[in-house]
Enzyme design. Structure first.
Site, PDB file in Angstrom:
ATOM      1  CB  SER A 185      40.971 -35.369 -36.464  1.00 55.60           C
ATOM      2  OG  SER A 185      41.788 -36.050 -36.432  1.00 55.60           O
ATOM      3  CE1 TYR A 198      40.833 -40.073 -39.502  1.00 53.53           C
ATOM      4  CE2 TYR A 198      42.983 -39.069 -38.900  1.00 53.53           C
ATOM      5  CZ  TYR A 198      41.141 -39.257 -38.372  1.00 53.53           C
ATOM      6  OH  TYR A 198      40.858 -39.341 -37.442  1.00 53.53           O
TER       7      TYR A 198
END
Length: 290
Positions: A185, A198
């Site tokens: 990501s 995350y």
């Protein structure tokens, strides 16, 4: 006719919406585009066998659909609350003329990863492409102070333990010329304080990808990753407090749709990428990455 990227898909302001995790596609407005009406295959993955975690919705569904239209059979995982979405993904794969095997699996648990690997081998005799895509996040406006041990454990076990176990277990069954594709990501490079845990795991996936690629090159197995920016998936209304302006800060003023991520996975899985390993394909909507 060519189209300005900003105009291809809906832009914020979106209706404010909230769902219970893990979220459902049918409750989203606007409805995500997985390539149902746009993706056209040309046989680049003919007769390949793919395992995709988190294939019921979002990026995973778009990848499953694209792989099938490129000629691959697909086994994919989903959680118990995602059975409706999983049926829709299976329908799309089947309509493309390929086998679809949805499997309820929580990759946080080693024994379920082992059972999943056994199921893949039993159904297809092995595999050619492993896509480690399943992930969990939960925004915390207080950053580290708001992250409970329970949340931290769920994020790390889903995003890292599951990927590690599945890759390790699948390796004996991966064919020479096979491919492992991980989903990292933009958060792995530019961590937002509300997604600290995350983002930490996504940075670790970058490191895992680089290291494993070097290790497996001599065995003829390529390892790469895709780093999406903001993508409109059920994870967004299920984990973020404000969805109305999601993706507005990208260079194109909107989030990506899952369909815009799938071609990167197809490319990395195909022989078109035969000399590419240890790379991160950045699909961030203009956010510069190292």
């Amino acid at each position: 006719m060519s189209e300005h990227p900003a105009d291809r898909h809906p832009s914020p302001e979106f209706p404010q919406q909230s769902q219970q995790p893990p979220g459902a596609t049918g409750e989203m407005a606007p409805r995500p585009d997985h390539g149902e009406d746009s993706y056209r295959g040309c046989g680049r993955l003919r007769e390949r066998r793919a395992l995709i975690t988190g294939g019921d919705s979002g990026i995973g569904r778009a990848v499953a659909l694209a792989f099938a239209r490129e000629g691959a059979d697909v086994l994919f995982t989903h959680l118990p609350g995602e059975a409706d979405d999983a049926r829709e993904t299976a329908r799309l794969v089947t309509e493309a003329g390929r086998r679809a095997v949805p499997v309820e699996c929580d990759i946080r648990y080693e024994e379920q990863c082992r059972a999943l690997t056994d199921r893949m081998v039993a159904e297809f005799g092995g595999l050619d492409v492993l896509v480690n895509n399943a992930a969990h996040q939960m925004a915390q406006p207080d950053s580290i102070e708001g992250i409970s041990t329970e949340q931290f454990d769920q994020v790390v076990r889903t995003n890292l333990y599951g990927m590690f176990w599945l890759t390790k277990m699948c390796l004996p069954h991966l064919s020479e010329g096979g491919s492992v594709i991980n989903t990292t990501s933009v958060q792995g490079y530019h961590p937002g304080p509300h997604l600290l845990d995350y983002a930490m795991t996504k940075g670790a996936i970058v490191t895992f990808t680089h290291g494993l690629a070097s290790h497996l090159a001599e065995r003829g197995i390529r390892v790469n990753a895709v780093a999406p920016g903001p993508v409109w998936t059920p994870l967004i209304p299920a984990t973020l407090p404000d969805t109305s302006e999601f993706g507005a800060k990208s260079a194109f003023g909107r989030p990506a749709q899952p369909a815009e991520m799938a071609p990167a996975y197809v490319f990395l899985a195909s022989q078109d990428a035969s000399f590419i390993t240890g790379e991160i394909v950045n699909a961030t909507g203009g956010a510069p990455l190292p």
